[in-house]
Write an enzyme that holds these catalytic residues in place. Structure first.
Site, PDB file in Angstrom:
ATOM      1  N   ASP A  50       2.634  22.494 -48.408  1.00 58.52           N
ATOM      2  CA  ASP A  50       3.715  21.881 -49.173  1.00 58.52           C
ATOM      3  C   ASP A  50       5.074  22.026 -48.490  1.00 58.52           C
ATOM      4  O   ASP A  50       5.832  21.057 -48.380  1.00 58.52           O
ATOM      5  CB  ASP A  50       3.759  22.481 -50.582  1.00 58.52           C
ATOM      6  CG  ASP A  50       2.417  22.391 -51.280  1.00 58.52           C
ATOM      7  OD1 ASP A  50       1.705  21.381 -51.060  1.00 58.52           O
ATOM      8  OD2 ASP A  50       2.067  23.322 -52.019  1.00 58.52           O
ATOM      9  N   GLU A 164       0.308  21.744 -58.823  1.00 61.48           N
ATOM     10  CA  GLU A 164       1.024  22.932 -59.306  1.00 61.48           C
ATOM     11  C   GLU A 164       1.535  22.713 -60.722  1.00 61.48           C
ATOM     12  O   GLU A 164       1.503  23.616 -61.551  1.00 61.48           O
ATOM     13  CB  GLU A 164       2.203  23.258 -58.390  1.00 61.48           C
ATOM     14  CG  GLU A 164       1.843  24.000 -57.129  1.00 61.48           C
ATOM     15  CD  GLU A 164       3.068  24.475 -56.358  1.00 61.48           C
ATOM     16  OE1 GLU A 164       2.882  25.197 -55.376  1.00 61.48           O
ATOM     17  OE2 GLU A 164       4.202  24.137 -56.746  1.00 61.48           O
TER      18      GLU A 164
END
Length: 275
Positions: A50, A164
């Site tokens: 990420d 997430e």
């Protein structure tokens, strides 16, 4: 609340074109930077998927801003924020080399975190759990982000994405705190596809995802901590068939962690009553 409503709420597309998504999101980054009158971005680089993807996007965005405006003050500041010695330091080095940031600074958060833990334990009269200490690390790192952002007139750019968000797998007011989240709505596999399109080193997107916050379980994988694989999470988010137990677990996690996706509750808020 069901699979379709969560997919809609988190703005997940079932399929994406990596080039189109990257270009669109990078333009959003540039537009917001221009609108706010700030001079760039700051982001911690862990070496995982990420931060590698977002770091590359932020660096390209400020480089293009310099070219388009003639203003050389636009910049991207990459931070290395280890707690002591990072066990996967080689991955972070590889990610930084791929991103090639304008600036790279290292702040070791160990001394600050340990001081906070010691003060807590002195006042509380008992040891802080390793889990809570992990969240303290994440919040200390975000404090450092905002210190540098304030000092250099930058925005804190955040790595939150759909996988997430649905699980709430981030620290509230830690890595969940930021000024903008350009990866919002992307699943984990979609992020990987963008990195492949960018010709990133395979290690940056094939690496096992880990928050790496707990001292007694260094390198604990996200999937082990969640009890779910990212393939299962991504299938759910992209509207693909999943087993009943996966569906129920993800809906339960989504409900339990809704407070992380909301601002502080006000007297007129009603979202919490509907969970």
């Amino acid at each position: 609340m069901n699979q379709a409503s969560i997919q809609q709420a988190l703005e997940v597309e079932s399929t994406i074109d990596p080039k189109e998504q990257y270009t669109k999101r990078k333009q959003f980054v540039k537009d917001y930077l221009s609108k706010t009158g700030t001079k760039g971005f700051v982001l911690g680089i862990s070496g995982g998927q990420d931060s590698t993807l977002l770091g590359k996007m932020a660096q390209e965005a400020v480089r293009e801003m310099r070219e388009e405006t003639g203003d050389e003050s636009y910049t991207f500041l990459a931070l290395r924020l280890p707690y002591g010695i990072q066990h996967d330091e080689d991955d972070a080095v590889r990610a930084v080399e791929f991103i090639n940031p304008d600036q790279l600074l290292t702040v070791n958060v160990k001394q600050a975190v340990d001081a906070s833990v010691a003060a807590f334990e002195e006042a509380n009269g008992e040891k802080m759990s390793d889990f809570i200490k992990g969240n303290t690390k994440a919040r200390e790192r975000m404090k450092v982000h905002y210190d540098f952002a304030a000092s250099h007139q930058l925005l804190v750019i955040g790595t939150d994405h759909a996988a997430e968000a649905i699980t709430g797998f981030f620290t509230k007011f830690g890595d969940g705190a930021c000024d903008l989240t350009p990866l919002f709505g992307l699943t984990k596999r979609q992020g990987r596809s963008v990195l492949r399109w960018l010709d990133a080193p395979k290690e940056t997107y094939e690496k096992v995802p880990t928050a790496d916050l707990e001292d007694d379980r260094p390198g604990l994988s996200d999937e082990e901590a969640l009890g779910l694989t990212y393939e299962q999470i991504d299938d759910f988010l992209e509207g693909k068939p999943v087993t009943k137990d996966v569906e129920e677990k993800l809906i339960s996690l989504y409900k339990k962690t809704e407070h992380k996706r909301q601002g502080p509750v006000t007297p007129t808020d009603t979202w919490w009553k509907q969970l």
